[in-house]
Scaffold this motif. Structure first.
Motif, short mmCIF file in Angstrom:
data_model
loop_
_atom_site.label_atom_id
_atom_site.label_comp_id
_atom_site.label_asym_id
_atom_site.label_seq_id
_atom_site.Cartn_x
_atom_site.Cartn_y
_atom_site.Cartn_z
N SER A 89 0.32 0.30 -4.33
CA SER A 89 -0.33 -0.73 -4.67
C SER A 89 -0.38 -1.18 -6.08
O SER A 89 -0.04 -2.37 -6.53
N GLU A 90 -0.73 -0.22 -6.88
CA GLU A 90 -1.01 -0.51 -8.31
C GLU A 90 0.53 0.00 -9.10
O GLU A 90 1.19 0.66 -8.81
N THR A 91 0.62 -0.81 -10.34
CA THR A 91 1.55 -0.42 -11.26
C THR A 91 1.14 0.72 -12.05
O THR A 91 -0.03 0.48 -12.66
N THR A 92 1.99 1.87 -12.07
CA THR A 92 1.46 2.92 -13.15
C THR A 92 2.32 3.18 -14.23
O THR A 92 3.63 2.78 -14.28
N GLU A 93 1.64 3.11 -15.27
CA GLU A 93 2.47 3.29 -16.72
C GLU A 93 2.56 4.62 -16.94
O GLU A 93 1.56 5.27 -16.49
N LYS A 118 0.79 -1.09 -0.17
CA LYS A 118 0.03 -0.07 0.20
C LYS A 118 0.82 1.26 0.18
O LYS A 118 0.54 2.21 -0.66
N TYR A 173 6.85 -2.62 -9.71
CA TYR A 173 5.56 -3.50 -9.16
C TYR A 173 5.82 -3.43 -7.63
O TYR A 173 6.45 -4.09 -7.09
N ASP A 183 4.05 -4.90 -5.34
CA ASP A 183 3.84 -6.20 -4.58
C ASP A 183 5.02 -6.96 -4.78
O ASP A 183 5.76 -7.47 -3.78
#
Ligand code: GDP
Length: 297
Positions: A89-93, A85, A287, A289
């Protein structure tokens, strides 16, 4: 590799946790105190560490953990989830306009952070995606930087637009847009000048570029080896010119790695990629995670 020392320390804490059958509140607090020390030693910002520990503690002291058959395992899971978190959390392009439009990306950062190398690395990634990138030499203060961009562009098979040292970066950017349109390129990546420290001239130059052309993404390059300075630099750039994302370089080196854990929380902006070496292929998508797993071992 970054995080080695942090990983070792966390694994020690976890070994103790796993070894216990039941966990008292005091056990959890002691373990989290050790996690806190380990994060601070890894150069994670103090404020970020405090928030992180209180988030973990709130969840780890609850009934679920007390009643669980494997309380140690549950605490470790919570630490893992909170780390993910923390990193967004998310992978951003990198955001790109449709291929039929021109996307302008401005690269910024202090001198030596790895900006010119990273600019060429990004061009390679975009080319692999089928885009037609044009590298633009806006660092007019260091002839060596222009040369370096040209050499790297050639290695990547990507054209480089330069007007030498005698034009203003904003004018070079404008001319590059016209050149790109004429030559069927659809992503312009501006390599701007860095200085040793943040100064007003550098900031106004970047703002002038933003005023002159339609910059779609401003990407800041910071050096992981500089620890908390990297985080402060990111905060200042974001305040002064607004950034859309950060690339952290030199995570392959022997760095404590705290910047990767703090930048998102401090600036609210995502880490897009991490630099893992000097070769032009050494750029990895970020990433959260996987990074957490790498840290937790
Ligand atoms: P700039 O002044 O910000 O444009 O920095 P450069 O692109 O010239 O890079 C400075 C130095 O850092 C060069 O020797 C690069 O090869 C090196 N460098 C850049 N990125 C990385 C990375 O991810 N890992 C390592 N080990 N070195 C890097």
């Amino acid at each position: 590799m970054a995080f080695e020392s942090l990983s070792d320390k966390l694994q020690n804490v976890f070994k103790n946790l796993r070894g216990k059958g039941r966990l008292s509140e005091a056990d959890v607090k002691t373990a989290l105190k050790e996690v806190k020390m380990a994060l601070l030693e890894a150069d994670v910002s103090f404020k970020v560490v405090k928030q992180f520990i209180s988030a973990v503690q709130e969840r780890a002291i609850g009934q679920d953990v007390q009643n669980s058959l494997t309380p140690g395992q549950m605490v470790i899971k919570i630490v893992n989830e909170e780390l993910v978190k923390l990193m967004g959390s998310e992978t951003t392009e990198i955001s790109l306009k449709p291929a039929s439009d021109m996307t302008i990306i401005m690269m910024a950062g202090l001198q030596g952070a790895g900006k010119t190398t990273t600019t060429a690395k990004i061009a390679g990634k975009l080319k692999a995606k089928g885009r037609k990138p044009l590298l633009v030499a806006c660092d007019v203060y260091r002839p060596a930087a222009i040369k370096q961009l040209q050499i790297n562009g050639e290695k990547q098979g990507v054209p480089v637009f330069s007007m030498g040292e005698n034009h203003k970066p904003a004018d070079i950017a404008k001319a590059a847009v016209a050149y790109a349109a004429k030559n069927d390129q659809n992503v312009i990546i501006l390599d701007t000048a860095g200085r040793l420290h943040i100064d007003e001239d550098m900031m106004s130059e970047l703002i002038e570029i933003k005023d002159a052309v339609d910059v779609h993404q401003t990407i800041l390059v910071v050096d992981a080896m500089t620890g908390q300075d990297a985080v402060n630099v990111a905060g200042m750039f974001n305040d002064k010119i607004g950034i859309d994302g950060v690339i952290i370089t030199k995570l392959d080196g022997d760095t404590r790695g705290g910047a990767a854990l703090s930048i998102r929380a401090v600036t609210g902006k995502p880490v897009l990629y991490v630099g893992m070496g000097e070769k032009l292929s050494d750029l990895e998508q970020f990433y959260p995670d996987r990074m957490a797993s790498r840290i937790l071992g």
